[in-house]
Enzyme design. Structure first.
Site, PDB file in Angstrom:
ATOM      1  N   SER A 123       0.804  -1.221  -0.023  1.00 18.86           N
ATOM      2  CA  SER A 123      -0.032  -0.119  -0.005  1.00 18.86           C
ATOM      3  C   SER A 123       0.818   1.302   0.111  1.00 18.86           C
ATOM      4  O   SER A 123       0.195   2.285  -0.228  1.00 18.86           O
ATOM      5  CB  SER A 123      -0.717   0.065   1.226  1.00 18.86           C
ATOM      6  OG  SER A 123      -1.592  -1.312   1.319  1.00 18.86           O
ATOM      7  N   HIS A 144      -1.136  -2.422  -7.187  1.00 15.52           N
ATOM      8  CA  HIS A 144      -1.946  -1.972  -5.986  1.00 15.52           C
ATOM      9  C   HIS A 144      -3.240  -2.080  -6.340  1.00 15.52           C
ATOM     10  O   HIS A 144      -3.927  -1.298  -6.827  1.00 15.52           O
ATOM     11  CB  HIS A 144      -1.675  -0.772  -5.272  1.00 15.52           C
ATOM     12  CG  HIS A 144      -2.032  -0.339  -4.156  1.00 15.52           C
ATOM     13  ND1 HIS A 144      -2.376   0.854  -3.776  1.00 15.52           N
ATOM     14  CD2 HIS A 144      -2.301  -1.078  -3.137  1.00 15.52           C
ATOM     15  CE1 HIS A 144      -2.870   0.832  -2.561  1.00 15.52           C
ATOM     16  NE2 HIS A 144      -2.761  -0.406  -2.304  1.00 15.52           N
ATOM     17  N   GLU A 156      -3.308   0.535  -9.217  1.00 16.27           N
ATOM     18  CA  GLU A 156      -2.062   1.418  -9.605  1.00 16.27           C
ATOM     19  C   GLU A 156      -1.182   0.452  -9.961  1.00 16.27           C
ATOM     20  O   GLU A 156      -0.863  -0.526  -8.993  1.00 16.27           O
ATOM     21  CB  GLU A 156      -1.579   2.090  -8.210  1.00 16.27           C
ATOM     22  CG  GLU A 156      -2.715   3.210  -7.759  1.00 16.27           C
ATOM     23  CD  GLU A 156      -2.422   3.870  -6.586  1.00 16.27           C
ATOM     24  OE1 GLU A 156      -2.557   5.241  -6.484  1.00 16.27           O
ATOM     25  OE2 GLU A 156      -2.019   3.107  -5.495  1.00 16.27           O
ATOM     26  N   ASN A 195      -3.275   6.425  -1.893  1.00 15.79           N
ATOM     27  CA  ASN A 195      -3.277   6.356  -0.362  1.00 15.79           C
ATOM     28  C   ASN A 195      -2.645   7.837   0.076  1.00 15.79           C
ATOM     29  O   ASN A 195      -2.789   8.010   1.619  1.00 15.79           O
ATOM     30  CB  ASN A 195      -2.517   5.185   0.203  1.00 15.79           C
ATOM     31  CG  ASN A 195      -3.267   4.100   0.236  1.00 15.79           C
ATOM     32  OD1 ASN A 195      -4.402   4.011   0.465  1.00 15.79           O
ATOM     33  ND2 ASN A 195      -2.506   2.760   0.366  1.00 15.79           N
TER      34      ASN A 195
HETATM   35  N1  CAA Z   1     -17.482 -10.006  -2.175  1.00 14.31           N
HETATM   36  C1  CAA Z   1     -18.639 -10.168  -2.460  1.00 14.31           C
HETATM   37  N2  CAA Z   1     -19.777  -9.680  -1.847  1.00 14.31           N
HETATM   38  C2  CAA Z   1     -19.223  -8.626  -0.823  1.00 14.31           C
HETATM   39  C3  CAA Z   1     -17.880  -8.433  -0.704  1.00 14.31           C
HETATM   40  C4  CAA Z   1     -16.871  -9.207  -1.269  1.00 14.31           C
HETATM   41  N3  CAA Z   1     -15.756  -9.066  -1.265  1.00 14.31           N
HETATM   42  N4  CAA Z   1     -17.781  -7.534   0.346  1.00 14.31           N
HETATM   43  C5  CAA Z   1     -18.986  -6.871   0.645  1.00 14.31           C
HETATM   44  N5  CAA Z   1     -19.795  -7.730   0.158  1.00 14.31           N
HETATM   45  C6  CAA Z   1     -21.073  -7.851  -0.064  1.00 14.31           C
HETATM   46  C7  CAA Z   1     -21.855  -7.284   1.401  1.00 14.31           C
HETATM   47  O1  CAA Z   1     -21.945  -8.496   2.157  1.00 14.31           O
HETATM   48  C8  CAA Z   1     -23.246  -6.926   1.135  1.00 14.31           C
HETATM   49  O2  CAA Z   1     -23.874  -7.939   1.132  1.00 14.31           O
HETATM   50  P1  CAA Z   1     -25.459  -8.015   1.510  1.00 14.31           P
HETATM   51  O3  CAA Z   1     -26.146  -6.913   0.655  1.00 14.31           O
HETATM   52  O4  CAA Z   1     -26.010  -9.233   1.079  1.00 14.31           O
HETATM   53  O5  CAA Z   1     -25.629  -7.617   2.998  1.00 14.31           O
HETATM   54  C9  CAA Z   1     -23.006  -6.203  -0.267  1.00 14.31           C
HETATM   55  O6  CAA Z   1     -21.500  -6.747  -0.881  1.00 14.31           O
HETATM   56  C10 CAA Z   1     -22.844  -4.687  -0.343  1.00 14.31           C
HETATM   57  O7  CAA Z   1     -22.714  -4.387  -1.725  1.00 14.31           O
HETATM   58  P2  CAA Z   1     -23.658  -3.659  -2.366  1.00 14.31           P
HETATM   59  O8  CAA Z   1     -23.202  -3.461  -3.780  1.00 14.31           O
HETATM   60  O9  CAA Z   1     -25.042  -3.742  -2.074  1.00 14.31           O
HETATM   61  O10 CAA Z   1     -23.291  -1.998  -1.744  1.00 14.31           O
HETATM   62  P3  CAA Z   1     -22.461  -0.746  -2.082  1.00 14.31           P
HETATM   63  O11 CAA Z   1     -23.064  -0.318  -3.376  1.00 14.31           O
HETATM   64  O12 CAA Z   1     -22.295   0.071  -0.960  1.00 14.31           O
HETATM   65  O13 CAA Z   1     -21.154  -1.424  -2.547  1.00 14.31           O
HETATM   66  C11 CAA Z   1     -18.741  -1.241  -1.937  1.00 14.31           C
HETATM   67  C12 CAA Z   1     -19.949  -2.066  -1.499  1.00 14.31           C
HETATM   68  C13 CAA Z   1     -18.232  -1.496  -3.476  1.00 14.31           C
HETATM   69  C14 CAA Z   1     -17.844  -1.853  -0.901  1.00 14.31           C
HETATM   70  C15 CAA Z   1     -18.993   0.386  -1.863  1.00 14.31           C
HETATM   71  O14 CAA Z   1     -19.338   0.599  -0.459  1.00 14.31           O
HETATM   72  C16 CAA Z   1     -17.435   1.169  -1.960  1.00 14.31           C
HETATM   73  O15 CAA Z   1     -17.042   1.093  -2.976  1.00 14.31           O
HETATM   74  N6  CAA Z   1     -16.833   1.477  -0.941  1.00 14.31           N
HETATM   75  C17 CAA Z   1     -15.643   2.138  -0.800  1.00 14.31           C
HETATM   76  C18 CAA Z   1     -14.397   1.215  -0.756  1.00 14.31           C
HETATM   77  C19 CAA Z   1     -13.182   1.858  -0.880  1.00 14.31           C
HETATM   78  O16 CAA Z   1     -13.043   2.910  -1.244  1.00 14.31           O
HETATM   79  N7  CAA Z   1     -12.149   0.961  -1.022  1.00 14.31           N
HETATM   80  C20 CAA Z   1     -10.668   1.349  -1.146  1.00 14.31           C
HETATM   81  C21 CAA Z   1     -10.154   1.799   0.027  1.00 14.31           C
HETATM   82  S1  CAA Z   1      -8.490   2.127   0.101  1.00 14.31           S
HETATM   83  C22 CAA Z   1      -7.711   0.607  -0.185  1.00 14.31           C
HETATM   84  O17 CAA Z   1      -8.018  -0.356  -0.109  1.00 14.31           O
HETATM   85  C23 CAA Z   1      -6.246   0.900  -0.387  1.00 14.31           C
HETATM   86  C24 CAA Z   1      -5.284   0.503   0.608  1.00 14.31           C
HETATM   87  O18 CAA Z   1      -4.034   0.135   0.430  1.00 14.31           O
HETATM   88  C25 CAA Z   1      -5.469   1.028   2.099  1.00 14.31           C
END
Ligand code: CAA
Length: 287
Positions: A123, A144, A156, A195
Site C-alpha cells: 500500500s 496495488h 495502481e 493512499n
Molecule cells: N465479495 C462479495 N460480496 C461482498 C464483498 C466481497 N468481497 N464485500 C462485501 N460484499 C457484500 C456485502 O456483504 C453486502 O452484502 P448484503 O447486501 O447481502 O449484505 C454487499 O456486498 C454490499 O454491496 P452493495 O453493492 O449492496 O453495496 P454498495 O453499493 O455499498 O457497494 C462497496 C459496496 C463496493 C464496498 C462500496 O461501499 C464502496 O465502493 N466502498 C468504498 C470502498 C473503497 O473506497 N475501497 C478502497 C479503500 S483504499 C484501499 O483499499 C487501499 C489501501 O491500500 C488501504
C-alpha cells in the site's frame, strides 16, 4: 514475458487483499495458486473466496458456472516451491513490513522460473527497495489493488527505479485482463497516489474525534453525504483494516514527516486488535 503468455498467477498472502486478488484472477480464467505460511491461513483465505463468489452468484453479478470454474481454479498451497515453481506472475500481498517482505522475495527468487514477473500489492512501501531484495529488480513493479478487490475497479501500477518497460506494459495489460482500470504511477513515493490522499483523510477524521470536535457518526455523515465518498471515513477505515491504515501512515510519517503523524486513536485500535470488519470490531461493531 508477454501478457498473452500468462497462464498461472501466484498470490502470496491469503489475507484480506490476497484472497480478494486471487478471486479476481480466478474469475478472469487464470490458474491461481494461493499461498500462505500455514494450512489454517490458506484455508481461511480459500473459504473467503468461496463466500464472496457465492455472494456474487446470489446477486447475479456472475453466473453459477463461472463461480464453480473460479473456485476450481484456485489451489491453496503452503510450500513455497510448489507455489511458484511454474508460475508466470507472483503478486505479493503479505504483511506490510519491509523486512518480512524482503525475506519472502529472497526465498521466492530461489524457486521461480527466470521469466516470472514479481508485482507487490504493497500500500505504500518503496517498490525500488523491495525489488532490490530479488534476483530480478527490472522484472518488478507495484500492482496495488483496492479493498474489496472484486468490487473496486482501480489498480495502481507502480514503476520502481529498476522496472523495465516490458514489465510495466505486461502488468498493465494483466490488470486490464483482470477487468480492472490500471493507472500508471510514475514515481515510487510513499502511498503512491491514492493512499497519499486517502490515508491522511482517514487520519484527520481520527484527529477530529480524538480532539473532541465531532463524533464518529458526525464525521462519517459528512464524508458520506457531503464530500460524497461511498463510505464514511471510519466505515472505510474498518473496511480497509485499521492496522493497514496505521502502517501506511507510520511509513509516510517516517519518510515524508510531521503532517502524517498517526493519530493515537488508530494506535489504540491496533493495540486492542479491533482492526475493523475482519476482526468483527473496529470503529463500529459487526457481530
Ligand atoms: N465479495 C462479495 N460480496 C461482498 C464483498 C466481497 N468481497 N464485500 C462485501 N460484499 C457484500 C456485502 O456483504 C453486502 O452484502 P448484503 O447486501 O447481502 O449484505 C454487499 O456486498 C454490499 O454491496 P452493495 O453493492 O449492496 O453495496 P454498495 O453499493 O455499498 O457497494 C462497496 C459496496 C463496493 C464496498 C462500496 O461501499 C464502496 O465502493 N466502498 C468504498 C470502498 C473503497 O473506497 N475501497 C478502497 C479503500 S483504499 C484501499 O483499499 C487501499 C489501501 O491500500 C488501504
Amino acid at each position: 514475458m508477454q501478457p498473452e503468455d500468462i497462464e498461472t498467477i501466484t498470490v502470496l498472502g491469503a489475507g484480506t487483499m490476497g484472497h480478494g486478488i486471487a478471486e479476481v484472477a480466478a474469475l478472469a480464467g487464470y490458474d491461481v495458486r494461493l499461498r500462505d505460511i500455514n494450512e489454517e491461513l490458506v484455508e481461511e483465505g480459500y473459504d473467503q473466496i468461496e463466500w464472496s463468489l457465492n455472494k456474487l452468484a446470489e446477486k447475479d453479478r456472475i453466473s453459477e458456472d463461472l463461480r464453480d470454474e473460479a473456485v476450481d481454479s484456485v489451489t491453496p498451497v503452503v510450500e513455497m516451491s510448489e507455489a511458484v515453481d511454474e508460475t508466470d506472475v507472483v503478486i505479493e500481498a503479505i504483511v506490510e513490513n519491509m523486512d518480512i517482505k524482503k525475506d519472502v522475495y529472497e526465498e521466492v527468487s530461489e524457486h521461480c522460473p527466470d521469466h516470472t514477473i514479481f508485482a507487490s500489492n504493497t500500500s505504500s512501501l518503496s517498490i525500488t527497495e523491495l525489488s532490490e531484495a530479488t534476483d530480478r529488480p527490472e522484472q518488478f513493479c507495484g500492482m496495488h489493488f483496492f479493498n474489496p478487490p472484486v468490487r473496486m475497479d482501480l489498480v495502481e501500477v507502480i514503476r520502481g527505479e529498476h522496472t523495465d518497460d516490458e514489465t510495466m506494459d505486461t502488468i498493465e495489460a494483466l490488470a486490464e485482463a483482470l477487468d480492472k482500470k490500471p493507472v500508471r504511477v510514475r514515481k515510487d513515493v510513499p502511498g503512491f497516489i491514492v493512499n497519499r490522499i486517502l490515508v491522511p483523510l482517514m487520519n484527520e477524521a481520527c484527529w477530529i474525534v480524538e480532539e473532541g470536535d465531532a463524533t464518529i457518526a458526525e464525521v462519517d455523515s459528512t464524508t458520506k453525504y457531503d464530500i460524497g465518498l461511498p463510505m464514511g471515513a471510519f466505515e472505510l477505515g474498518d473496511q480497509v483494516g485499521i492496522d493497514v491504515t496505521y502502517h501506511v501512515l507510520e511509513y509516510m510519517h517516517e519518510v515524508l514527516g510531521e503532517p502524517y503523524e498517526p493519530c493515537p486513536l488508530l494506535e489504540e485500535k491496533v493495540e486492542s486488535e479491533d482492526l475493523g470488519r475482519k476482526t468483527g470490531a473496529g470503529f463500529y461493531d459487526y457481530e
